[in-house]
Design a protein around this motif. Sequence first.
Motif, PDB file in Angstrom:
ATOM      1  N   UNK A   1       1.178   1.649   1.035  1.00 51.20           N
ATOM      2  CA  UNK A   1       2.352   2.273   0.406  1.00 51.20           C
ATOM      3  C   UNK A   1       3.213   1.224  -0.271  1.00 51.20           C
ATOM      4  N   UNK A   2       3.443   0.090   0.402  1.00 50.69           N
ATOM      5  CA  UNK A   2       4.249  -0.990  -0.154  1.00 50.69           C
ATOM      6  C   UNK A   2       3.624  -1.544  -1.430  1.00 50.69           C
ATOM      7  N   UNK A   3       2.310  -1.612  -1.459  1.00 54.16           N
ATOM      8  CA  UNK A   3       1.604  -2.123  -2.630  1.00 54.16           C
ATOM      9  C   UNK A   3       1.574  -1.112  -3.774  1.00 54.16           C
ATOM     10  N   UNK A   4       2.067   0.094  -3.510  1.00 51.31           N
ATOM     11  CA  UNK A   4       2.091   1.117  -4.549  1.00 51.31           C
ATOM     12  C   UNK A   4       0.764   1.818  -4.746  1.00 51.31           C
ATOM     13  N   UNK A   5      -0.150   1.630  -3.818  1.00 50.16           N
ATOM     14  CA  UNK A   5      -1.465   2.261  -3.928  1.00 50.16           C
ATOM     15  C   UNK A   5      -1.464   3.684  -3.399  1.00 50.16           C
ATOM     16  N   UNK A   6      -0.476   4.000  -2.580  1.00 52.66           N
ATOM     17  CA  UNK A   6      -0.299   5.363  -2.087  1.00 52.66           C
ATOM     18  C   UNK A   6       1.114   5.781  -2.433  1.00 52.66           C
ATOM     19  N   UNK A   7       1.238   6.986  -2.938  1.00 54.21           N
ATOM     20  CA  UNK A   7       2.569   7.476  -3.281  1.00 54.21           C
ATOM     21  C   UNK A   7       3.109   8.337  -2.167  1.00 54.21           C
ATOM     22  N   UNK A   8       4.278   8.861  -2.373  1.00 54.44           N
ATOM     23  CA  UNK A   8       4.907   9.735  -1.390  1.00 54.44           C
ATOM     24  C   UNK A   8       4.102  10.982  -1.146  1.00 54.44           C
ATOM     25  N   UNK A   9       4.607  12.141  -1.532  1.00 50.00           N
ATOM     26  CA  UNK A   9       3.875  13.376  -1.300  1.00 50.00           C
ATOM     27  C   UNK A   9       2.555  13.367  -2.060  1.00 50.00           C
ATOM     28  N   UNK A  10       1.494  13.518  -1.328  1.00 49.34           N
ATOM     29  CA  UNK A  10       0.162  13.511  -1.920  1.00 49.34           C
ATOM     30  C   UNK A  10      -0.265  14.917  -2.278  1.00 49.34           C
TER      31      UNK A  10
ATOM     32  N   UNK B   1      -4.556 -15.169  -2.987  1.00 48.15           N
ATOM     33  CA  UNK B   1      -4.190 -14.209  -1.959  1.00 48.15           C
ATOM     34  C   UNK B   1      -5.225 -13.080  -1.944  1.00 48.15           C
ATOM     35  N   UNK B   2      -5.644 -12.706  -0.784  1.00 49.56           N
ATOM     36  CA  UNK B   2      -6.651 -11.657  -0.626  1.00 49.56           C
ATOM     37  C   UNK B   2      -6.042 -10.285  -0.897  1.00 49.56           C
ATOM     38  N   UNK B   3      -6.847  -9.408  -1.459  1.00 50.87           N
ATOM     39  CA  UNK B   3      -6.404  -8.033  -1.677  1.00 50.87           C
ATOM     40  C   UNK B   3      -6.342  -7.319  -0.332  1.00 50.87           C
ATOM     41  N   UNK B   4      -5.758  -6.126  -0.328  1.00 48.29           N
ATOM     42  CA  UNK B   4      -5.656  -5.360   0.917  1.00 48.29           C
ATOM     43  C   UNK B   4      -7.040  -5.039   1.465  1.00 48.29           C
ATOM     44  N   UNK B   5      -7.918  -4.557   0.601  1.00 49.05           N
ATOM     45  CA  UNK B   5      -9.271  -4.222   1.036  1.00 49.05           C
ATOM     46  C   UNK B   5     -10.026  -5.436   1.540  1.00 49.05           C
ATOM     47  N   UNK B   6      -9.862  -6.545   0.839  1.00 53.95           N
ATOM     48  CA  UNK B   6     -10.515  -7.786   1.240  1.00 53.95           C
ATOM     49  C   UNK B   6      -9.993  -8.246   2.602  1.00 53.95           C
ATOM     50  N   UNK B   7      -8.695  -8.113   2.809  1.00 50.98           N
ATOM     51  CA  UNK B   7      -8.109  -8.475   4.108  1.00 50.98           C
ATOM     52  C   UNK B   7      -8.680  -7.605   5.224  1.00 50.98           C
ATOM     53  N   UNK B   8      -8.820  -6.305   4.954  1.00 53.35           N
ATOM     54  CA  UNK B   8      -9.402  -5.415   5.964  1.00 53.35           C
ATOM     55  C   UNK B   8     -10.842  -5.815   6.273  1.00 53.35           C
ATOM     56  N   UNK B   9     -11.603  -6.118   5.217  1.00 48.13           N
ATOM     57  CA  UNK B   9     -12.994  -6.527   5.427  1.00 48.13           C
ATOM     58  C   UNK B   9     -13.055  -7.799   6.275  1.00 48.13           C
ATOM     59  N   UNK B  10     -12.199  -8.764   5.974  1.00 48.91           N
ATOM     60  CA  UNK B  10     -12.178 -10.013   6.735  1.00 48.91           C
ATOM     61  C   UNK B  10     -11.834  -9.762   8.199  1.00 48.91           C
ATOM     62  N   UNK B  11     -10.870  -8.883   8.446  1.00 47.85           N
ATOM     63  CA  UNK B  11     -10.494  -8.559   9.826  1.00 47.85           C
ATOM     64  C   UNK B  11     -11.650  -7.853  10.545  1.00 47.85           C
ATOM     65  N   UNK B  12     -12.339  -6.956   9.842  1.00 51.14           N
ATOM     66  CA  UNK B  12     -13.490  -6.265  10.431  1.00 51.14           C
ATOM     67  C   UNK B  12     -14.594  -7.258  10.759  1.00 51.14           C
ATOM     68  N   UNK B  13     -14.899  -8.139   9.818  1.00 51.86           N
ATOM     69  CA  UNK B  13     -15.962  -9.118  10.030  1.00 51.86           C
ATOM     70  C   UNK B  13     -15.609 -10.100  11.149  1.00 51.86           C
TER      71      UNK B  13
END
Length: 90
Positions: free
Chosen positions: A73-82, A1-13
């Motif tokens: 956020x779902x992946x836990x890479x961003x928290x609530x109040x920053x 399974x592709x990571x979030x960043x990898x998925x974004x790169x694939x969509x951009x490409x």
Amino acid sequence: MASLGQSLREKREARNISIEEIASATKIVPRYLEALEADRLDKMPGGFFIKGIIRTYARAIGLDADEVLGWYKTAGLLSGPERSRNAIPK
């Protein structure tokens, strides 16, 4: 399974958009865009800046910005109040 960043790169490409084109259109420095695609959020500015970069990147490649932000956020890479990394605690 592709990571979030990898998925974004694939969509951009898939849309034939270069990092340089996004950087030029959004005024986000390429190293932050590359860090996002490499899932190196620790190399990006803290606080609300990272959310803004994710939103802006998503819009630049034609994705729903809130949906992409939700993935992080779902992946836990961003928290609530920053808090800024440089913020002084009260």
